[in-house]
Design an enzyme around this catalytic site. Structure first.
Site, PDB file in Angstrom:
ATOM      1  N   ASP A 138     -16.814   7.460  22.411  1.00  0.00           N
ATOM      2  CA  ASP A 138     -16.323   7.743  21.055  1.00  0.00           C
ATOM      3  C   ASP A 138     -17.498   7.626  20.088  1.00  0.00           C
ATOM      4  O   ASP A 138     -17.387   7.079  19.003  1.00  0.00           O
ATOM      5  CB  ASP A 138     -15.208   6.748  20.692  1.00  0.00           C
ATOM      6  CG  ASP A 138     -14.466   7.146  19.427  1.00  0.00           C
ATOM      7  OD1 ASP A 138     -14.476   8.340  19.072  1.00  0.00           O
ATOM      8  OD2 ASP A 138     -13.881   6.250  18.800  1.00  0.00           O
ATOM      9  N   HIS A 141     -20.532  12.856  17.675  1.00  0.00           N
ATOM     10  CA  HIS A 141     -19.645  13.968  18.006  1.00  0.00           C
ATOM     11  C   HIS A 141     -20.334  15.323  17.985  1.00  0.00           C
ATOM     12  O   HIS A 141     -19.672  16.355  18.001  1.00  0.00           O
ATOM     13  CB  HIS A 141     -18.432  13.972  17.063  1.00  0.00           C
ATOM     14  CG  HIS A 141     -17.378  12.965  17.448  1.00  0.00           C
ATOM     15  ND1 HIS A 141     -17.688  11.756  18.027  1.00  0.00           N
ATOM     16  CD2 HIS A 141     -16.030  12.985  17.362  1.00  0.00           C
ATOM     17  CE1 HIS A 141     -16.564  11.078  18.264  1.00  0.00           C
ATOM     18  NE2 HIS A 141     -15.545  11.804  17.866  1.00  0.00           N
TER      19      HIS A 141
HETATM   20 MG    MG Z   1     -12.935   8.717  17.645  1.00  0.00          MG
END
Ligand code: MG
Length: 207
Positions: A138, A141
């Site tokens: 996570d 991105h």
């Molecule tokens: Mg995220």
């Protein structure tokens, strides 16, 4: 005795972008595999995912490595929609989510089960040696960052281990396609099989 589930009210008080339903799925995944080895998350922010993951680590006598440079991603910087003025260090004139992250882990009573790795994923990865039972990606991105996180870290995932990828959207307008790219890449490699999709959280198991 520790309650069998993390505290949802405390979870909701932590800043971040992980919905409760996805946190539950991540928690269950960690709980199912924690006894086989340590967990790693890439991208920590204020600890919204580290809390359920760390809680599962505590229950399974495991350990969570939580990795983040804590300077925020592009969309956390001033002028961007996800910028939070409360996470701004005036002295250094930089974004800083580390104080909030530490407060989350301390308040949750997880300091014996969570280690905070402050640095860049791609700088730390070449020195990593421990097998991992679960990896939660996570972090950055961009396609390049997401692919590098996938390539550099999943080599440490044990057979039967779980790869969790956040923000897997089918359409670019929902939040970018890099996480979906690495999900597809993982499946195409033949090394992983899908075991669940909860909102934008994709869960895969390594053969
Ligand atoms: Mg995220």
């Amino acid at each position: 005795m520790l309650p069998a589930k993390f505290d949802e009210d405390f979870f909701e008080s932590i800043k971040g972008f992980l919905p409760l339903g996805e946190a539950n799925a991540l928690y269950e995944a960690a709980l199912s595999i924690g006894r086989l080895g340590p967990l790693l998350e890439i991208g920590a922010y204020c600890g919204r995912s580290a809390y359920p993951l760390g809680y599962a680590a505590k229950l399974t006598d495991s350990f969570l490595f939580s990795l983040d440079h804590h300077r925020g991603s592009e969309e956390n910087q001033p002028g961007w929609p996800d910028h939070d003025m409360q996470l701004w260090d005036d002295k250094l004139e930089k974004f800083d989510s580390l104080p909030d992250f530490r407060q989350t882990i301390e308040t949750a009573g997880l300091t014996d089960h969570v280690a905070t790795l402050v640095g860049h994923s791609q700088k730390i990865a070449p020195f990593w040696q421990s097998p991992l039972a679960l990896i939660f990606i996570d972090g950055g991105h961009s396609a390049d960052q997401a692919l590098q996180d996938y390539r550099l870290w999943t080599r440490h995932l044990i057979s039967g281990g779980i790869l969790a990828i956040h923000d897997v959207y089918l359409r670019a307008c929902e939040g970018g396609l890099a996480p979906k790219l690495i999900r597809d890449y993982a499946l195409a490699s033949g090394l992983f099989t899908p075991i669940g999709q909860h909102g934008s959280l994709a869960l895969l198991r390594r053969f």
